[in-house]
Design an enzyme around this catalytic site. Sequence first.
Site, short mmCIF file in Angstrom:
data_model
loop_
_atom_site.label_atom_id
_atom_site.label_comp_id
_atom_site.label_asym_id
_atom_site.label_seq_id
_atom_site.Cartn_x
_atom_site.Cartn_y
_atom_site.Cartn_z
N LYS A 1 7.70 10.39 2.60
CA LYS A 1 6.33 10.65 2.12
C LYS A 1 5.79 11.98 2.63
O LYS A 1 4.64 12.32 2.41
CB LYS A 1 5.40 9.49 2.54
CG LYS A 1 5.78 8.16 1.93
CD LYS A 1 4.62 7.17 2.01
CE LYS A 1 4.72 6.27 3.20
NZ LYS A 1 3.67 5.23 3.22
N LYS B 1 4.69 12.76 5.29
CA LYS B 1 3.45 12.54 6.06
C LYS B 1 3.79 12.65 7.55
O LYS B 1 4.72 12.01 8.03
CB LYS B 1 2.89 11.13 5.81
CG LYS B 1 2.16 10.94 4.49
CD LYS B 1 1.48 9.56 4.47
CE LYS B 1 0.66 9.35 3.21
NZ LYS B 1 -0.05 8.05 3.21
N1 C2G Z 1 -6.50 2.63 0.45
C1 C2G Z 1 -7.68 2.24 -0.19
N2 C2G Z 1 -8.75 3.05 -0.18
C2 C2G Z 1 -8.72 4.25 0.46
C3 C2G Z 1 -7.54 4.66 1.14
C4 C2G Z 1 -6.43 3.82 1.11
O1 C2G Z 1 -7.74 1.14 -0.79
N3 C2G Z 1 -9.83 5.04 0.45
C5 C2G Z 1 -5.35 1.74 0.40
C6 C2G Z 1 -4.15 2.37 -0.32
O2 C2G Z 1 -4.29 2.24 -1.74
C7 C2G Z 1 -2.99 1.53 0.24
C8 C2G Z 1 -3.48 1.20 1.66
O3 C2G Z 1 -4.89 1.45 1.70
O4 C2G Z 1 -2.86 0.32 -0.51
C9 C2G Z 1 -2.79 2.05 2.71
O5 C2G Z 1 -3.00 3.41 2.38
P1 C2G Z 1 -1.95 4.50 2.94
O6 C2G Z 1 -1.78 4.31 4.40
O7 C2G Z 1 -2.32 5.84 2.38
O8 C2G Z 1 -0.59 4.00 2.26
P2 C2G Z 1 0.42 4.82 1.35
O9 C2G Z 1 0.75 6.11 1.99
O10 C2G Z 1 -0.12 4.79 -0.02
O11 C2G Z 1 1.76 3.94 1.50
O12 C2G Z 1 5.53 1.57 -0.08
C10 C2G Z 1 4.16 1.80 -0.26
C11 C2G Z 1 3.66 2.89 0.67
O13 C2G Z 1 4.04 2.59 2.01
C12 C2G Z 1 2.14 3.00 0.57
#
Ligand code: C2G
Length: 129
Positions: free
Chosen positions: A45, A47
């Site tokens: 990712k 990240k």
């Molecule tokens: N999320 C949300 N609202 C936000 C930020 C994040 O609802 N303002 C949700 C995202 O949609 C996700 C969860 O919080 O469902 C975790 O977000 P992230 O840590 O950014 O996860 P991500 O990088 O999207 O990883 O295999 C799937 C991946 O691991 C998802």
Amino acid sequence: MKKVITYGTFDLLHYGHINLLRRAKELGDYLIVALSTDEFNWNEKQKKCYFTYEERKKLLEAIRYVDLVIPEEGWEQKRSDVKEFRVDTFVMGDDWEGKFDFLKDLCEVVYLPRTPDISTTQIKNDLGK
Ligand code: C2G
């Protein structure tokens, strides 16, 4: 017992994450969070997390909605996770809308609206100003 699973990085934990976890828990009785490892985040990712996996795991384990935290080490583990943990419902924020529909033969797939105006990237940018 209805089991729910969700996946994510959850770095710099914020209220958007909490809103997601709260709503995910409301869909069942037991919530599993598959937390992206540092290696997965960097290799898959691009990240670079502020908090390490262990630090992010401790934060998630302190949340009342979370019952179990397991590592997310790759994209391909979702089907085996759903089977192994007998998951009824898979939940993700709707920025992933449609991306995990291949799980629909195994469990319910739910995409929840993201919380507006908050993200880990925005926090980093704002603090950097
Ligand atoms: N999320 C949300 N609202 C936000 C930020 C994040 O609802 N303002 C949700 C995202 O949609 C996700 C969860 O919080 O469902 C975790 O977000 P992230 O840590 O950014 O996860 P991500 O990088 O999207 O990883 O295999 C799937 C991946 O691991 C998802």
